[in-house]
Design a protein around this motif. Structure first.
Motif, PDB file in Angstrom:
ATOM      1  N   ALA A   1       4.302   5.415  10.303  1.00  0.00           N
ATOM      2  CA  ALA A   1       3.127   5.039   9.511  1.00  0.00           C
ATOM      3  C   ALA A   1       3.339   3.706   8.815  1.00  0.00           C
ATOM      4  CB  ALA A   1       2.829   6.127   8.489  1.00  0.00           C
ATOM      5  N   PHE A   2       4.468   3.564   8.153  1.00  0.00           N
ATOM      6  CA  PHE A   2       4.711   2.304   7.453  1.00  0.00           C
ATOM      7  C   PHE A   2       4.952   1.163   8.443  1.00  0.00           C
ATOM      8  CE2 PHE A   2       5.611   5.086   3.764  1.00  0.00           C
ATOM      9  CZ  PHE A   2       4.770   4.472   2.849  1.00  0.00           C
ATOM     10  N   GLY A   3       5.461   1.467   9.623  1.00  0.00           N
ATOM     11  CA  GLY A   3       5.566   0.436  10.647  1.00  0.00           C
ATOM     12  C   GLY A   3       4.193  -0.057  11.072  1.00  0.00           C
ATOM     13  N   ASN A   4       3.240   0.847  11.162  1.00  0.00           N
ATOM     14  CA  ASN A   4       1.872   0.467  11.507  1.00  0.00           C
ATOM     15  C   ASN A   4       1.255  -0.384  10.399  1.00  0.00           C
ATOM     16  OD1 ASN A   4      -0.365   0.572  13.329  1.00  0.00           O
ATOM     17  ND2 ASN A   4      -1.353   2.077  11.990  1.00  0.00           N
ATOM     18  N   VAL A   5       1.541  -0.029   9.159  1.00  0.00           N
ATOM     19  CA  VAL A   5       1.048  -0.814   8.026  1.00  0.00           C
ATOM     20  C   VAL A   5       1.678  -2.200   8.009  1.00  0.00           C
ATOM     21  CG1 VAL A   5       1.001  -0.962   5.498  1.00  0.00           C
ATOM     22  CG2 VAL A   5       0.524   1.227   6.635  1.00  0.00           C
ATOM     23  N   ARG A   6       2.984  -2.258   8.282  1.00  0.00           N
ATOM     24  CA  ARG A   6       3.655  -3.566   8.295  1.00  0.00           C
ATOM     25  C   ARG A   6       3.049  -4.479   9.359  1.00  0.00           C
ATOM     26  NH1 ARG A   6       7.215  -6.063  11.188  1.00  0.00           N
ATOM     27  NH2 ARG A   6       7.657  -4.213  12.471  1.00  0.00           N
ATOM     28  N   ARG A   7       2.731  -3.913  10.520  1.00  0.00           N
ATOM     29  CA  ARG A   7       2.100  -4.702  11.582  1.00  0.00           C
ATOM     30  C   ARG A   7       0.764  -5.293  11.123  1.00  0.00           C
ATOM     31  NH1 ARG A   7      -1.860  -3.695  14.641  1.00  0.00           N
ATOM     32  NH2 ARG A   7      -1.951  -1.502  14.064  1.00  0.00           N
ATOM     33  N   ALA A   8       0.058  -4.562  10.254  1.00  0.00           N
ATOM     34  CA  ALA A   8      -1.248  -5.020   9.783  1.00  0.00           C
ATOM     35  C   ALA A   8      -1.148  -6.100   8.712  1.00  0.00           C
ATOM     36  CB  ALA A   8      -2.046  -3.843   9.234  1.00  0.00           C
ATOM     37  N   LEU A   9       0.036  -6.258   8.116  1.00  0.00           N
ATOM     38  CA  LEU A   9       0.236  -7.273   7.086  1.00  0.00           C
ATOM     39  C   LEU A   9       0.691  -8.588   7.710  1.00  0.00           C
ATOM     40  CD1 LEU A   9       2.119  -5.166   4.376  1.00  0.00           C
ATOM     41  CD2 LEU A   9      -0.134  -6.216   4.102  1.00  0.00           C
ATOM     42  N   ARG A  10       0.269  -9.669   7.120  1.00  0.00           N
ATOM     43  CA  ARG A  10       0.775 -10.981   7.544  1.00  0.00           C
ATOM     44  C   ARG A  10       2.253 -11.094   7.198  1.00  0.00           C
ATOM     45  NH1 ARG A  10       1.858 -13.900   3.122  1.00  0.00           N
ATOM     46  NH2 ARG A  10       0.600 -13.645   1.228  1.00  0.00           N
ATOM     47  N   ASP A  11       2.916 -12.059   7.773  1.00  0.00           N
ATOM     48  CA  ASP A  11       4.321 -12.286   7.462  1.00  0.00           C
ATOM     49  C   ASP A  11       4.466 -12.592   5.971  1.00  0.00           C
ATOM     50  OD1 ASP A  11       7.065 -12.636   7.977  1.00  0.00           O
ATOM     51  OD2 ASP A  11       6.795 -14.803   8.064  1.00  0.00           O
ATOM     52  N   GLY A  12       5.303 -11.850   5.286  1.00  0.00           N
ATOM     53  CA  GLY A  12       5.470 -12.019   3.850  1.00  0.00           C
ATOM     54  C   GLY A  12       4.434 -11.287   3.025  1.00  0.00           C
ATOM     55  N   GLY A  13       3.604 -10.479   3.687  1.00  0.00           N
ATOM     56  CA  GLY A  13       2.598  -9.710   2.963  1.00  0.00           C
ATOM     57  C   GLY A  13       3.235  -8.696   2.024  1.00  0.00           C
ATOM     58  N   ARG A  14       2.457  -8.245   1.059  1.00  0.00           N
ATOM     59  CA  ARG A  14       2.972  -7.412  -0.020  1.00  0.00           C
ATOM     60  C   ARG A  14       2.540  -5.958   0.152  1.00  0.00           C
ATOM     61  NH1 ARG A  14       0.364 -11.687  -1.483  1.00  0.00           N
ATOM     62  NH2 ARG A  14      -1.407 -10.570  -2.418  1.00  0.00           N
ATOM     63  N   LEU A  15       3.477  -5.053  -0.074  1.00  0.00           N
ATOM     64  CA  LEU A  15       3.205  -3.619  -0.118  1.00  0.00           C
ATOM     65  C   LEU A  15       3.508  -3.136  -1.530  1.00  0.00           C
ATOM     66  CD1 LEU A  15       2.679  -0.810   1.279  1.00  0.00           C
ATOM     67  CD2 LEU A  15       5.161  -0.723   1.668  1.00  0.00           C
ATOM     68  N   ALA A  16       2.573  -2.416  -2.134  1.00  0.00           N
ATOM     69  CA  ALA A  16       2.785  -1.814  -3.451  1.00  0.00           C
ATOM     70  C   ALA A  16       2.115  -0.450  -3.454  1.00  0.00           C
ATOM     71  CB  ALA A  16       2.211  -2.698  -4.558  1.00  0.00           C
ATOM     72  N   PHE A  17       2.873   0.575  -3.798  1.00  0.00           N
ATOM     73  CA  PHE A  17       2.252   1.894  -3.864  1.00  0.00           C
ATOM     74  C   PHE A  17       2.888   2.751  -4.955  1.00  0.00           C
ATOM     75  CE2 PHE A  17       5.531   2.626  -0.505  1.00  0.00           C
ATOM     76  CZ  PHE A  17       6.171   3.767  -1.001  1.00  0.00           C
ATOM     77  N   LEU A  18       2.120   3.752  -5.357  1.00  0.00           N
ATOM     78  CA  LEU A  18       2.570   4.758  -6.309  1.00  0.00           C
ATOM     79  C   LEU A  18       2.749   6.070  -5.575  1.00  0.00           C
ATOM     80  CD1 LEU A  18       0.013   3.942  -9.104  1.00  0.00           C
ATOM     81  CD2 LEU A  18       2.486   3.799  -9.445  1.00  0.00           C
ATOM     82  N   SER A  19       3.863   6.752  -5.840  1.00  0.00           N
ATOM     83  CA  SER A  19       4.069   8.100  -5.329  1.00  0.00           C
ATOM     84  C   SER A  19       4.515   8.987  -6.485  1.00  0.00           C
ATOM     85  CB  SER A  19       5.101   8.112  -4.200  1.00  0.00           C
ATOM     86  OG  SER A  19       6.343   7.593  -4.643  1.00  0.00           O
ATOM     87  N   MET A  20       4.356  10.289  -6.292  1.00  0.00           N
ATOM     88  CA  MET A  20       4.786  11.220  -7.327  1.00  0.00           C
ATOM     89  C   MET A  20       6.287  11.113  -7.539  1.00  0.00           C
ATOM     90  SD  MET A  20       2.723  14.858  -7.017  1.00  0.00           S
ATOM     91  CE  MET A  20       3.717  15.573  -8.337  1.00  0.00           C
ATOM     92  N   ALA A  21       6.694  11.151  -8.795  1.00  0.00           N
ATOM     93  CA  ALA A  21       8.113  11.171  -9.129  1.00  0.00           C
ATOM     94  C   ALA A  21       8.612  12.616  -9.139  1.00  0.00           C
ATOM     95  CB  ALA A  21       8.335  10.532 -10.498  1.00  0.00           C
ATOM     96  N   LEU A  22       9.915  12.781  -9.121  1.00  0.00           N
ATOM     97  CA  LEU A  22      10.488  14.110  -9.266  1.00  0.00           C
ATOM     98  C   LEU A  22       9.989  14.739 -10.564  1.00  0.00           C
ATOM     99  CD1 LEU A  22      14.139  13.351  -8.102  1.00  0.00           C
ATOM    100  CD2 LEU A  22      12.396  14.638  -6.843  1.00  0.00           C
ATOM    101  N   LEU A  23       9.743  16.036 -10.536  1.00  0.00           N
ATOM    102  CA  LEU A  23       9.090  16.708 -11.661  1.00  0.00           C
ATOM    103  C   LEU A  23      10.024  16.970 -12.838  1.00  0.00           C
ATOM    104  CD1 LEU A  23       6.934  19.297  -9.700  1.00  0.00           C
ATOM    105  CD2 LEU A  23       6.124  17.279 -10.928  1.00  0.00           C
TER     106      LEU A  23
END
Length: 269
Positions: free
Chosen positions: A133-155
């Motif tokens: 999935a993240f490989g597919n997202v990386r392909r969609a970003l330009r070279d040097g494009g930015r990824l930022a996301f929030l995920s749940m932390a350990l409880l």
């Protein structure tokens, strides 16, 4: 629509998606406190093209579009009910440079190098194959494009962890390490994103106030309807009573307020 994550597609086009779409304002009240941290990490410029992964009801997509008035924002999600809500809200708010597509981001045919930034607010923890999935997202970003996301932390040690510990013998059995908590371990996140081809990966814990309801009973009614709780613990009055008791210590200033904890991840393509 190509889908490999069929179980998630069923959930988000069934009860789960309907609950989120029908309570979009409630879920935003829980999660909005994290918006500035996420959008700041994405460093969205006025001409950027932004991809919002697992966009849900589209609040963050619309915020991103406003930060890119000469660019645009595309929200992608599995859930038809939530996308319908997202389109409706974008029309009501008059956000012209935003669009929404139904798709599984793991296999969605994004154009190559089309986006400057990819973001997600708690929408990327459910991939069947996160590396793909993240490989597919990386392909969609330009070279040097930015990824930022929030995920749940350990409880453990969090306010939400305290609530779950009161209502379930093993809180992780409710949230699931293959579901909401699948990207809660920074080492695992580093491994996944590295395997997907991202670089300069960083993870840090962020906090925000979360409003769960008017009072403990209202908050309990809402949390009991959240998919993982309903699926794993049922939907009986005893559960609501237990959640109400667990929420009561967090009642103050006319609402139930928990101090939320999340993992903020940044990387470059």
């Amino acid at each position: 629509m190509d889908v490999v994550n069929t179980s998630q597609a069923e959930a988000w086009n069934g009860y789960e998606g309907e609950h989120w779409a029908g309570h979009h304002d409630r879920y935003d009240a829980v999660n909005n406190g994290f918006n500035e941290a996420l959008l700041g990490a994405a460093a969205i410029g006025p001409r950027d093209r932004v991809l919002d992964l697992g966009c849900g009801n589209g609040h963050v997509t619309r915020l991103a579009a406003r930060r890119a008035p000469l660019g645009d924002a595309l929200g992608v999600d599995l859930s038809a009910p939530m996308l319908a809500r997202a389109r409706s809200l974008a029309g009501q708010e008059g956000v012209p440079n935003v669009a929404f597509e139904q798709g599984d981001a793991q296999v969605h045919p994004f154009p190559d190098s089309a986006f400057d930034a990819a973001i997600s607010r708690f929408g990327i923890m459910f991939f069947a194959d996160p590396v793909a999935a993240f490989g597919n997202v990386r392909r969609a970003l330009r070279d040097g494009g930015r990824l930022a996301f929030l995920s749940m932390a350990l409880l453990a040690g969090t306010d939400l962890g305290t609530v779950f510990a009161a209502i379930a013998p093993r809180p992780a059995a409710v949230t699931g390490h293959s579901g909401p908590l699948s990207l809660s371990d920074p080492d695992h996140v580093q491994e996944v994103l590295g395997a997907a081809g991202f670089r300069d990966v960083s993870c840090r814990t962020v906090h925000a106030d979360q409003v769960w309801g008017r009072d403990a009973a209202d908050a309990a009614e809402f949390l009991a309807g959240w998919g993982p709780v309903r699926h794993n613990l049922g939907d009986g009055p005893e559960l609501r009573t237990t959640i109400t008791d667990a929420m009561r210590p967090f009642e103050h200033d006319g609402a139930v307020r928990l101090r939320g904890t999340a993992l903020l991840v940044q990387a470059r393509s």
